[in-house]
Design a protein around this motif. Sequence first.
Motif, PDB file in Angstrom:
ATOM      1  N   ALA A  50      94.210  46.170  53.826  1.00 20.25           N
ATOM      2  CA  ALA A  50      95.593  45.705  53.635  1.00 20.25           C
ATOM      3  C   ALA A  50      96.236  46.519  52.536  1.00 20.25           C
ATOM      4  O   ALA A  50      95.577  46.973  51.618  1.00 20.25           O
ATOM      5  CB  ALA A  50      95.574  44.234  53.248  1.00 20.25           C
ATOM      6  N   MET A  52      97.953  47.133  49.206  1.00 23.96           N
ATOM      7  CA  MET A  52      97.889  46.369  47.965  1.00 23.96           C
ATOM      8  C   MET A  52      99.300  46.026  47.546  1.00 23.96           C
ATOM      9  O   MET A  52     100.213  46.822  47.681  1.00 23.96           O
ATOM     10  CB  MET A  52      97.232  47.221  46.870  1.00 23.96           C
ATOM     11  N   ASP A  53      99.493  44.870  46.982  1.00 21.39           N
ATOM     12  CA  ASP A  53     100.808  44.474  46.477  1.00 21.39           C
ATOM     13  C   ASP A  53     100.873  44.986  45.042  1.00 21.39           C
ATOM     14  O   ASP A  53     100.299  44.411  44.129  1.00 21.39           O
ATOM     15  CB  ASP A  53     100.885  42.942  46.519  1.00 21.39           C
ATOM     16  N   GLU A  54     101.521  46.140  44.826  1.00 22.11           N
ATOM     17  CA  GLU A  54     101.512  46.802  43.518  1.00 22.11           C
ATOM     18  C   GLU A  54     102.047  45.882  42.421  1.00 22.11           C
ATOM     19  O   GLU A  54     101.550  45.858  41.329  1.00 22.11           O
ATOM     20  CB  GLU A  54     102.397  48.067  43.588  1.00 22.11           C
ATOM     21  N   PRO A  57      99.240  42.304  41.629  1.00 30.78           N
ATOM     22  CA  PRO A  57      97.902  42.530  42.207  1.00 30.78           C
ATOM     23  C   PRO A  57      97.102  41.251  42.328  1.00 30.78           C
ATOM     24  O   PRO A  57      96.303  41.085  43.207  1.00 30.78           O
ATOM     25  CB  PRO A  57      97.260  43.504  41.237  1.00 30.78           C
ATOM     26  N   GLU A  58      97.350  40.309  41.401  1.00 32.14           N
ATOM     27  CA  GLU A  58      96.494  39.104  41.456  1.00 32.14           C
ATOM     28  C   GLU A  58      96.686  38.409  42.796  1.00 32.14           C
ATOM     29  O   GLU A  58      95.753  37.925  43.401  1.00 32.14           O
ATOM     30  CB  GLU A  58      96.846  38.109  40.338  1.00 32.14           C
ATOM     31  N   ALA A  59      97.936  38.374  43.282  1.00 36.10           N
ATOM     32  CA  ALA A  59      98.157  37.645  44.543  1.00 36.10           C
ATOM     33  C   ALA A  59      97.418  38.379  45.653  1.00 36.10           C
ATOM     34  O   ALA A  59      96.639  37.817  46.387  1.00 36.10           O
ATOM     35  CB  ALA A  59      99.639  37.598  44.839  1.00 36.10           C
ATOM     36  N   GLY A  60      97.631  39.697  45.674  1.00 37.11           N
ATOM     37  CA  GLY A  60      96.869  40.486  46.659  1.00 37.11           C
ATOM     38  C   GLY A  60      97.243  40.048  48.059  1.00 37.11           C
ATOM     39  O   GLY A  60      97.902  39.039  48.275  1.00 37.11           O
ATOM     40  N   GLU A  61      96.854  40.874  48.963  1.00 38.16           N
ATOM     41  CA  GLU A  61      97.135  40.548  50.359  1.00 38.16           C
ATOM     42  C   GLU A  61      95.975  39.689  50.841  1.00 38.16           C
ATOM     43  O   GLU A  61      94.841  39.851  50.446  1.00 38.16           O
ATOM     44  CB  GLU A  61      97.190  41.841  51.182  1.00 38.16           C
ATOM     45  N   ASP A  62      96.255  38.776  51.761  1.00 40.78           N
ATOM     46  CA  ASP A  62      95.156  37.966  52.277  1.00 40.78           C
ATOM     47  C   ASP A  62      94.463  38.763  53.360  1.00 40.78           C
ATOM     48  O   ASP A  62      94.949  38.863  54.484  1.00 40.78           O
ATOM     49  CB  ASP A  62      95.721  36.668  52.869  1.00 40.78           C
ATOM     50  N   ASP A  63      93.355  39.370  53.025  1.00 38.61           N
ATOM     51  CA  ASP A  63      92.612  40.076  54.050  1.00 38.61           C
ATOM     52  C   ASP A  63      91.971  39.049  54.951  1.00 38.61           C
ATOM     53  O   ASP A  63      91.342  38.120  54.480  1.00 38.61           O
ATOM     54  CB  ASP A  63      91.491  40.899  53.390  1.00 38.61           C
TER      55      ASP A  63
ATOM     56  N   TYR B 123      91.846  45.595  41.653  1.00 40.64           N
ATOM     57  CA  TYR B 123      92.234  45.622  40.237  1.00 40.64           C
ATOM     58  C   TYR B 123      91.142  44.900  39.463  1.00 40.64           C
ATOM     59  O   TYR B 123      90.722  43.819  39.852  1.00 40.64           O
ATOM     60  CB  TYR B 123      93.574  44.907  40.045  1.00 40.64           C
ATOM     61  N   THR B 147      90.300  41.582  41.516  1.00 45.58           N
ATOM     62  CA  THR B 147      91.186  40.909  42.467  1.00 45.58           C
ATOM     63  C   THR B 147      91.740  41.985  43.402  1.00 45.58           C
ATOM     64  O   THR B 147      91.857  43.143  43.027  1.00 45.58           O
ATOM     65  CB  THR B 147      92.370  40.235  41.739  1.00 45.58           C
ATOM     66  N   GLY B 148      92.126  41.497  44.595  1.00 45.49           N
ATOM     67  CA  GLY B 148      92.671  42.451  45.574  1.00 45.49           C
ATOM     68  C   GLY B 148      92.027  42.207  46.918  1.00 45.49           C
ATOM     69  O   GLY B 148      90.951  41.610  46.993  1.00 45.49           O
ATOM     70  N   ARG B 149      92.671  42.697  47.971  1.00 48.15           N
ATOM     71  CA  ARG B 149      92.142  42.508  49.334  1.00 48.15           C
ATOM     72  C   ARG B 149      91.908  41.027  49.620  1.00 48.15           C
ATOM     73  O   ARG B 149      91.018  40.657  50.356  1.00 48.15           O
ATOM     74  CB  ARG B 149      90.837  43.277  49.542  1.00 48.15           C
ATOM     75  N   GLY B 150      92.723  40.154  49.003  1.00 46.89           N
ATOM     76  CA  GLY B 150      92.614  38.717  49.275  1.00 46.89           C
ATOM     77  C   GLY B 150      91.359  38.115  48.677  1.00 46.89           C
ATOM     78  O   GLY B 150      90.911  37.042  49.066  1.00 46.89           O
ATOM     79  N   ARG B 178      90.332  34.417  50.118  1.00 50.12           N
ATOM     80  CA  ARG B 178      91.353  33.617  50.783  1.00 50.12           C
ATOM     81  C   ARG B 178      91.443  34.108  52.225  1.00 50.12           C
ATOM     82  O   ARG B 178      90.662  34.945  52.679  1.00 50.12           O
ATOM     83  CB  ARG B 178      92.693  33.802  50.070  1.00 50.12           C
TER      84      ARG B 178
END
Lengths: 150, 180
Positions: A50, A52-54, A57-63, B123, B147-150, B178
């Motif tokens: 996915a 990355m949400d620059e 980053p903590e939210a990140g994409e839900d893989d 990250y 964190t990253g990649r859900g 997640r």
Amino acid sequence: ENDKGTEITSRDMTFKGAENLIVFSGDVYVRRPDFELWSDKLYVYLRSDADMDETAPEAGEDDDIEKIVARGQVRIQGEGREGRSGLLTYYPDTEIVELEQDPRLIEGKNSVEGEKIVLNLKDNTSRVYGSEERRVRVIFHSDDSDGDGQ
Amino acid sequence: MLKKAFPIILTVMLMFFLLSIFWRETPGPRQVDFDQDLEVDLNIRDLTLVQSGRDKKIWELDAKQAGFMRKENIYLLQEPVMTYFGEKNGEPVEIRAARGRIDQDSGTLYMWPDVKARSGGLYTTSEKATYKEGEGHVLLEDNVSFTGRGMRVDTPRALIMLEEDKIVATQGVRTSIRGN
């Protein structure tokens, strides 16, 4: 509390970004809303690399998890049943669990064995497949055998 | 009497004031504003160190300020940023922290606290990071989390592998993913 996702504890973990794969080893324990699982090793295959949400980053994409493969002394518990095998594959999209390598499904005192056992967690059904070498074997404990005499 | 002495007093005060400014600005031995307040032999603003090999940059280290201590042969760094480009043309690994130290004799870079790293879409934060010249990884220690990649991973210790898009966590790992 991660009520929708997957919580995993283990001794070690290796994240292989290029292969979209996370390998867990050493006393692996998995907790999901629909089951708990124990095994020696666990392989989590992520579906996509996915973006990355620059900004956050903590939210990140839900893989999405494409599949989970557990190996070695596998035990899965959920909905009052317990499955045991040497190999387990779980597909989150369809909520199908496949037990192979001496699979056994235990419900209360009853149990069933075969070549392969497929559990459908969505509709709470199970299907057992036999083979020439390993026929389906069911062990039923009827209540009478408890000796209550009525 | 006071009237006569006043010009002399004024001159002395002026000279002392100029001397204090001169002393602070020149590169001569002076305090570096690090937490240990060490005396350094050379004070450098905007340090950049580069390691290249076979017509390619392998890593680059930048620091807002650095103090070099000749006898100990170390650099003390403020706000260091280490970028590792690696052999393959993968995404560079970037690691930054509040402080750092290069031990030239052992070819080791230490970074701490508030370490932040970016590697392969993940990250990472930790308290400490250590990179030793020639070793293909960076060691992260103390409150390491990715964190990253859900996904979120918490562990006491981990290695960022520099030559491949890979992170290895050991000594107990808690992961939450997640998604579906």
